[in-house]
Design a protein around this motif. Structure first.
Motif, PDB file in Angstrom:
ATOM      1  N   GLU A  96      30.523  26.867 -25.181  1.00  0.00           N
ATOM      2  CA  GLU A  96      31.715  26.818 -24.337  1.00  0.00           C
ATOM      3  C   GLU A  96      32.711  25.825 -24.929  1.00  0.00           C
ATOM      4  OE1 GLU A  96      30.681  26.077 -20.283  1.00  0.00           O
ATOM      5  OE2 GLU A  96      29.527  27.931 -20.082  1.00  0.00           O
ATOM      6  N   LYS A 123      42.038  26.358 -19.001  1.00  0.00           N
ATOM      7  CA  LYS A 123      41.817  27.794 -18.778  1.00  0.00           C
ATOM      8  C   LYS A 123      40.350  28.111 -18.506  1.00  0.00           C
ATOM      9  CE  LYS A 123      45.771  29.178 -21.615  1.00  0.00           C
ATOM     10  NZ  LYS A 123      46.246  30.025 -22.738  1.00  0.00           N
ATOM     11  N   ARG A 124      39.735  27.258 -17.712  1.00  0.00           N
ATOM     12  CA  ARG A 124      38.327  27.479 -17.368  1.00  0.00           C
ATOM     13  C   ARG A 124      38.230  28.505 -16.250  1.00  0.00           C
ATOM     14  NH1 ARG A 124      34.325  22.974 -14.644  1.00  0.00           N
ATOM     15  NH2 ARG A 124      32.346  24.084 -14.980  1.00  0.00           N
ATOM     16  N   ARG A 125      37.398  29.522 -16.428  1.00  0.00           N
ATOM     17  CA  ARG A 125      37.277  30.596 -15.450  1.00  0.00           C
ATOM     18  C   ARG A 125      35.799  30.871 -15.195  1.00  0.00           C
ATOM     19  NH1 ARG A 125      40.734  32.100 -19.262  1.00  0.00           N
ATOM     20  NH2 ARG A 125      39.187  33.507 -20.178  1.00  0.00           N
ATOM     21  N   GLU A 126      35.233  30.192 -14.214  1.00  0.00           N
ATOM     22  CA  GLU A 126      33.851  30.428 -13.808  1.00  0.00           C
ATOM     23  C   GLU A 126      33.659  29.859 -12.405  1.00  0.00           C
ATOM     24  OE1 GLU A 126      30.975  28.390 -16.157  1.00  0.00           O
ATOM     25  OE2 GLU A 126      32.226  26.618 -16.440  1.00  0.00           O
ATOM     26  N   VAL A 129      33.949  25.977 -11.233  1.00  0.00           N
ATOM     27  CA  VAL A 129      35.183  25.191 -11.246  1.00  0.00           C
ATOM     28  C   VAL A 129      35.340  24.416  -9.944  1.00  0.00           C
ATOM     29  CG1 VAL A 129      37.691  25.285 -11.336  1.00  0.00           C
ATOM     30  CG2 VAL A 129      36.339  26.724 -12.863  1.00  0.00           C
ATOM     31  N   TRP A 192      38.394  25.833 -23.119  1.00  0.00           N
ATOM     32  CA  TRP A 192      37.079  26.267 -22.641  1.00  0.00           C
ATOM     33  C   TRP A 192      36.860  27.701 -23.089  1.00  0.00           C
ATOM     34  CZ3 TRP A 192      35.869  30.383 -19.385  1.00  0.00           C
ATOM     35  CH2 TRP A 192      34.544  30.437 -18.925  1.00  0.00           C
ATOM     36  N   LYS A 194      34.161  31.119 -22.971  1.00  0.00           N
ATOM     37  CA  LYS A 194      33.075  31.745 -22.225  1.00  0.00           C
ATOM     38  C   LYS A 194      31.810  31.798 -23.063  1.00  0.00           C
ATOM     39  CE  LYS A 194      32.036  35.833 -19.428  1.00  0.00           C
ATOM     40  NZ  LYS A 194      32.524  37.161 -18.948  1.00  0.00           N
TER      41      LYS A 194
END
Length: 307
Positions: A96, A123-126, A129, A192, A194
């Motif tokens: 990551e 831009k963290r997308r999980e 968060v 970040w 994935k």
């Protein structure tokens, strides 16, 4: 300058070759010499074999192993002891974080007076968060730190290790512990990415553990500085409440003329509260003695190391 990149892993076989390649690119981009310290925390896949194979061609890669999974904190205790660089960079093994991007970004932020550099995920997308925001808000409230992302990648000067004692699951509080001891921390934005393979080792069951650990860390950090402030405050409040209660009982009996027998339970409660307050104060004195002895032992160790 030698930089130690420390990466613990558990069942991350498919990521390790790419990590090694990206770490080498990151060191070249930053213009530093690098050693890559891996700690295999009880993996059941072939991750250790992958690293051992790379070590034959890349002598700057080193591997240390735990026979069983002991957790990230113990992996850190193992890895930090083996780091020889002036700066230690901690990165995850899940990709990551890309070492070729993040090593130069973290090292570039080291200016005079900066001891720790944290990466702030962009831009963290999980789903984690929201949980991360709660963790960081609690940390800001308890420890007075203004950083936005304290539990991810970080780099710190070697001298920080001398003041860093980790146990339980305290790997989440490295920045908080060092900040409380006077080290200056800043953060830089990093990307970040994935996860490509494997699965996250974070579980929802860790949420209450993290909350109680944060309180425990705050208590320990305060306790080691001034234990009498904690125990003395509780003791003084109990003594004050008990004395005020007894004064009101005397007023109620001798001024208002109410019978004393109806106050007997309250009298026993006040007596217990008074004795409890005294015990807390005595515990404060004992704790001060313990801290004093600990400081003397630490001074002796420091003098012995200098010799």
């Amino acid at each position: 300058m030698l930089v130690s990149v420390f990466i613990p892993f558990c069942n991350e076989e498919k990521n390790l070759n790419e990590i090694i390649e990206r770490t080498e690119k990151g060191a070249i981009a930053a213009g530093v010499d690098v050693e890559l310290i891996f700690v295999d925390d009880g993996s059941t896949d072939n991750g250790a074999a992958v690293v051992e194979s790379a070590m034959k061609e890349k002598p700057w890669v080193r591997l240390f192993r735990h026979r069983k999974n002991r957790g990230l904190t113990e992996a850190m205790n193992t890895g930090f002891k083996e780091c020889r660089g002036e700066i230690i960079v901690f990165l995850p093994a899940d990709l990551e974080s890309y070492p070729d991007e993040d090593i130069p970004a973290l090292l570039k932020a080291f200016e005079p007076g900066v001891d720790i550099v944290c990466g702030n995920r962009m831009k963290r997308r999980e789903f984690k968060v929201f949980l991360s925001k709660i963790y960081n808000e609690i940390s800001r409230f308890l420890f007075g730190i203004t950083l936005s992302d304290m539990n991810w990648i970080k780099a710190f000067r070697r001298e920080c290790l001398e003041d860093l004692e980790l146990r339980s699951d305290w790997h989440r509080f490295i920045v908080q512990i060092l900040h409380a001891k006077g080290y200056n921390a800043v953060e830089v934005p990093v990307m970040w990415h994935k996860r490509k393979s494997g699965h996250s080792h974070f579980g929802l069951k860790r949420i209450p553990i993290s909350f109680f650990d944060s309180i425990a860390v705050k208590f320990i950090l305060t306790f080691t500085k001034a234990p009498m402030r904690i125990f003395g405050s509780f003791g003084f409040i109990q003594l004050l409440v008990s004395l005020v209660t007894v004064a009101w009982m005397l007023y109620d009996q001798f001024v208002l003329g109410n019978p004393v027998f109806r106050m007997r339970p309250l009298l026993y409660f006040s007596l217990g509260l008074f004795l409890s307050g005294l015990i807390f104060i005595f515990m404060g004195f004992l704790a001060e003695l313990v801290v004093s002895v600990r400081d003397d032992i630490k001074k002796m160790k420091d003098e012995w190391r200098k010799k």
